[in-house]
Design an enzyme around this catalytic site. Structure first.
Site, short mmCIF file in Angstrom:
data_model
loop_
_atom_site.label_atom_id
_atom_site.label_comp_id
_atom_site.label_asym_id
_atom_site.label_seq_id
_atom_site.Cartn_x
_atom_site.Cartn_y
_atom_site.Cartn_z
N CYS A 255 5.77 -0.11 7.14
CA CYS A 255 5.36 1.10 6.42
C CYS A 255 6.54 1.55 5.57
O CYS A 255 7.68 1.58 6.06
CB CYS A 255 4.99 2.18 7.43
SG CYS A 255 4.52 3.74 6.66
N LEU A 256 6.28 1.90 4.31
CA LEU A 256 7.38 2.30 3.42
C LEU A 256 8.07 3.58 3.89
O LEU A 256 9.21 3.84 3.51
CB LEU A 256 6.87 2.47 1.97
CG LEU A 256 6.43 1.17 1.27
CD1 LEU A 256 5.85 1.48 -0.10
CD2 LEU A 256 7.58 0.17 1.14
N HIS B 147 -4.53 1.24 7.58
CA HIS B 147 -3.19 1.85 7.62
C HIS B 147 -3.12 3.04 6.65
O HIS B 147 -2.64 4.13 7.02
CB HIS B 147 -2.14 0.78 7.26
CG HIS B 147 -0.72 1.27 7.27
ND1 HIS B 147 0.20 0.88 8.22
CD2 HIS B 147 -0.06 2.12 6.44
CE1 HIS B 147 1.36 1.48 7.96
NE2 HIS B 147 1.23 2.23 6.88
N GLU B 148 -3.60 2.84 5.42
CA GLU B 148 -3.49 3.91 4.40
C GLU B 148 -4.43 5.07 4.71
O GLU B 148 -4.06 6.24 4.52
CB GLU B 148 -3.76 3.36 2.99
CG GLU B 148 -2.82 2.23 2.53
CD GLU B 148 -1.34 2.50 2.75
OE1 GLU B 148 -0.91 3.67 2.71
OE2 GLU B 148 -0.60 1.53 2.97
N GLN C 181 2.86 10.07 1.30
CA GLN C 181 4.18 9.42 1.30
C GLN C 181 5.01 9.75 0.07
O GLN C 181 6.20 9.46 0.02
CB GLN C 181 4.02 7.89 1.38
CG GLN C 181 3.43 7.43 2.71
CD GLN C 181 3.28 5.92 2.73
OE1 GLN C 181 2.34 5.37 2.16
NE2 GLN C 181 4.23 5.25 3.36
N HIS D 84 -2.90 7.29 7.12
CA HIS D 84 -1.94 8.21 6.49
C HIS D 84 -2.64 9.48 6.00
O HIS D 84 -2.11 10.58 6.13
CB HIS D 84 -1.28 7.55 5.27
CG HIS D 84 -0.03 6.79 5.58
ND1 HIS D 84 1.08 7.38 6.15
CD2 HIS D 84 0.31 5.49 5.37
CE1 HIS D 84 2.04 6.45 6.29
NE2 HIS D 84 1.59 5.30 5.83
N GLY E 245 0.83 -1.20 0.00
CA GLY E 245 0.00 0.00 0.00
C GLY E 245 0.86 1.25 0.00
O GLY E 245 2.02 1.21 0.43
ZN ZN Z 1 2.48 3.49 5.85
#
Ligand code: ZN
Length: 142
Positions: free
Chosen positions: A87-88, A129-130, A49, A133, A44
């Site tokens: 998480c990226l 999660h997204e 991000q 963000h 994701g």
């Molecule tokens: Zn993340």
């Protein structure tokens, strides 16, 4: 595209609603975000991000990709579960996070069509999660 790592203030900012999903800039961003997510082996990626404070995220699970524009959780399961999450924007960091086991989400797809999805398991986790963000919330604070 370059992924923004913590601690960049954009990651903790609430994102703006997208007015026109068919805007060519948004359409290009969707393609670039899916590519960036794949290149980084993520499941994701949310627009903040990659430095865009707008309500857009992409998810890819079991080779199926999803585009969520202005997503909103409309219902949550009674059950929760805890699982390791990464998480990226936090390379190499994995933490056990409690999430609802299932969520229903209303959103617009990449064609600007109104959609609703009843997500469970990993997709439900990734969506929560997204969407966090997009609200400037990060998994380290959960
Ligand atoms: Zn993340």
């Amino acid at each position: 595209m370059k992924i923004i790592a913590y601690p960049d203030p954009i990651l903790e900012k609430k994102s703006e609603k997208i007015k026109n999903p068919l805007d060519p800039e948004i359409q290009k961003l969707i393609i670039d975000m899916i590519q960036t997510m794949r290149e980084n082996k993520g499941i994701g990626l949310a627009a903040p991000q990659i430095g865009k404070s707008i309500r857009l995220c992409v998810i890819e699970i079991d080779k199926k990709s999803y585009v969520f524009i202005n997503p909103k959780i409309t219902s949550e399961s009674k059950e929760c579960d805890i699982s390791e999450e990464g998480c990226l924007s936090f390379p190499g960091k994995f933490l056990p996070i409690k999430r609802f086991s299932g969520v229903t989400v209303r959103y617009l797809n990449e064609k600007g069509e109104k959609c609703k999805i009843k997500a469970e398991a990993l997709l439900a986790r990734a969506l929560q999660h997204e969407i966090d963000h997009l609200n400037g919330k990060l998994f380290i604070n959960k």
